[in-house]
Motif scaffolding. Sequence first.
Motif, short mmCIF file in Angstrom:
data_model
loop_
_atom_site.label_atom_id
_atom_site.label_comp_id
_atom_site.label_asym_id
_atom_site.label_seq_id
_atom_site.Cartn_x
_atom_site.Cartn_y
_atom_site.Cartn_z
N SER A 1 0.77 -1.25 0.03
CA SER A 1 -0.12 -0.12 0.01
C SER A 1 0.79 1.15 -0.01
O SER A 1 0.49 2.42 -0.39
CB SER A 1 -0.82 -0.07 1.10
OG SER A 1 -0.28 0.14 2.37
N GLN B 1 -0.29 1.79 9.63
CA GLN B 1 -1.45 1.42 8.85
C GLN B 1 -2.32 2.64 8.66
O GLN B 1 -2.97 2.81 7.69
CB GLN B 1 -1.98 0.00 9.12
CG GLN B 1 -3.25 -0.12 8.30
CD GLN B 1 -3.15 -0.60 6.84
OE1 GLN B 1 -2.02 -1.26 6.71
NE2 GLN B 1 -3.72 -0.01 5.75
N THR B 2 -2.78 3.00 9.92
CA THR B 2 -3.67 4.12 10.02
C THR B 2 -3.15 5.38 9.23
O THR B 2 -3.81 6.19 8.48
CB THR B 2 -3.89 4.46 11.37
OG1 THR B 2 -4.30 3.43 12.19
CG2 THR B 2 -4.89 5.64 11.90
N SER C 1 -1.10 5.33 6.51
CA SER C 1 -1.10 4.91 5.38
C SER C 1 -2.52 5.23 4.68
O SER C 1 -2.93 5.99 3.81
CB SER C 1 -0.74 3.50 5.14
OG SER C 1 -0.76 3.21 3.90
N ASP C 2 -3.69 4.86 5.45
CA ASP C 2 -5.04 5.25 5.02
C ASP C 2 -5.19 6.34 5.01
O ASP C 2 -5.93 6.92 4.06
CB ASP C 2 -5.85 4.40 6.13
CG ASP C 2 -5.75 2.91 6.07
OD1 ASP C 2 -5.20 2.25 5.18
OD2 ASP C 2 -6.22 2.09 6.97
N GLN C 3 -4.63 7.27 5.97
CA GLN C 3 -5.00 8.79 5.96
C GLN C 3 -4.43 9.67 4.68
O GLN C 3 -4.87 10.31 4.30
CB GLN C 3 -4.63 9.45 7.39
CG GLN C 3 -5.51 8.85 8.66
CD GLN C 3 -4.86 9.29 9.81
OE1 GLN C 3 -3.78 9.97 9.84
NE2 GLN C 3 -5.70 9.16 11.08
N SER D 1 -3.60 8.12 1.89
CA SER D 1 -4.15 7.63 0.83
C SER D 1 -5.58 8.42 0.51
O SER D 1 -5.81 8.16 -0.57
CB SER D 1 -4.10 6.19 0.71
OG SER D 1 -2.78 5.66 0.80
N ASP D 2 -6.07 8.76 1.48
CA ASP D 2 -7.74 9.35 1.34
C ASP D 2 -7.51 10.68 1.22
O ASP D 2 -7.18 11.53 1.66
CB ASP D 2 -8.34 9.00 2.74
CG ASP D 2 -9.57 9.41 2.39
OD1 ASP D 2 -10.08 9.97 1.35
OD2 ASP D 2 -10.44 9.05 3.48
N TYR E 1 -9.26 13.15 3.45
CA TYR E 1 -8.77 13.35 4.76
C TYR E 1 -7.93 14.57 4.97
O TYR E 1 -7.11 14.72 4.16
CB TYR E 1 -8.02 12.09 5.25
CG TYR E 1 -7.69 12.08 6.51
CD1 TYR E 1 -8.42 11.77 7.72
CD2 TYR E 1 -6.45 12.57 7.02
CE1 TYR E 1 -8.34 11.68 9.02
CE2 TYR E 1 -6.00 12.51 8.43
CZ TYR E 1 -7.09 12.14 9.30
OH TYR E 1 -6.64 12.15 10.74
#
Length: 563
Positions: free
Chosen positions: A25, A80-81, A83-85, A87-88, A91
């Motif tokens: 990711s 991981q958190t 990474s999600d932020q 990638s959004d 956000y």
Amino acid sequence: MPPAAAPPPQSLDQITDLLSLLLHSSLSIKSFAGRWQVIRSKLASLKPSISEISDSPHWPENPLLQTLLPNLLSTLSRIQTLSDQCSDPSYNIGKLLMQSDLDMATGWLSKQIQDIDLLLRSGVLRQSNAIVLSQPGPGSAKEDLGFFVRDLFTRLQIGGIEFKKKAMEALLQLLTNDEKAATVVSKEGNISYLIQLLDLNTQASIREQAVTAVSILASASEQSRNCVFEEGGLGPLLRIIESGSMGLKEKAAMAVEAITTDADNSWAISAYGGVSVLIEACRSGSLTTQAHAVGAIKNVAAVEDIRIALGEEGAVPVLVPVLVSGTAAAQEKAANCIATLAASGEIFRSMILQERGLQRLLHLLHESSSSETLEHVLRAIYSLSASDSISRTLSSSTTFLIQIAELIKHENIVLQQICVSLLANLSLSDGNKRAIWGCMGALLKRMETAKPDGLQEAAAKALVALLTVRSNRKDLVRDEKSLMKLVQMLDPNYELVSKKFPVAVVAAVMAGGSQGCRKRLVAAGAYAHLQKLEEMEVAGAKKAMQRLSGNRLKRLFTRTWRE
């Protein structure tokens, strides 16, 4: 405290899955690309380490993994958190806050990767936990001892406070119970990390244990001592002497004294500002600290540049009182140091005398029964006697002269040599020469002692000086053992002594023309030996022959004239 449960295998599986997910990711993240590249490289380096843990048959038994794996899983979950932020697109978070979060996560990850690498390098995961925890006995194989040491240092570096305390306790027990352990610890352990624990910010009980361990290592063997020095231990130890508690100061001072026994290490004392620290420890430390500080000063005084610094920093006024007020060990070391300083030049001799050093040395000479202490005291007095005023003072002190005369008869050859050399260089009154007549036999005996160099000559010189007193001449030849020893030395076939020395003694005995002395010497065989020595052109033999035969020739001429 009950042992924690072993980390469940699921945590390792979760870490493996999360690693694979993050490596994939993170490739698509566009924001903060530089920071994510760093994180990705660390994740890539972590993957083979996790695989190695998984392949180790005893990893579930290792107590360090009980906290290390859950902490790593928490860090990966946090990444991981993030990474999600990142990638959004929807956000919305402050740029500076995200940078800070990424940097903190990178720091945590780096530390945990370092701990895992250390654990794997130690090899402890390849052994059963029961074996790791069993402390090898004094006769154990080096391999077992080395493995145990690596495990201890792994726990020390990776574990929390309780792990560190238990690891330090085990390390101290090992160093205390096994003489070989210090060498193995210096080779297999991380001494650099142990020295880091000397820092003031380290938890107090662990710091105290670390100081004790470093002190033992510095004192145990040359290899472990050099290891402590090479890993930068001297500076932190000096800081502890400067500002630590009394107990820590004593242990640190012992370590510094041990380190400075190596001349190659002594120079560094000055580089770390240690001269003033040691002098202050000698002045105001406990008796134990003082003894070790004086010992360290004694060690570094052999280095000329540091010796100059000792003079400038006021070491002499601090050292001289220790000759009287210190423990027996401190007195010996202080006398040794003062002897070194006194031998180095007139400046230090003046400093020592100004502090009433001679009086205190004479007091210690009278009070001490230690041969080592007496040796250093006498060496110091010998150096001080280079001053004419001190030489006169010593020459007029009957008490001092009687004491060194007794030491000339001592079985310690070093004490004999110093006392003989002292006596040979002093100018005694006839009264004092008579007072120490009892050492003449011992001086004669020293004349046939080839080693150390110079002893024969000094003994002959001192004996000849004593023989300027008539009663001493008579006493020497009346002593059957001394007479026979002197004649034996004159024998050309007796090679233990240079013939010029006994020849000089015979000449001195006959300087007064005593008929009784002549008879005893001739009867013992001295005349025949001197004839041969005269033929061999030995220095002084002709003069001695003339003195020995003088009275007989005088009677011969008198009888011829009367006839």
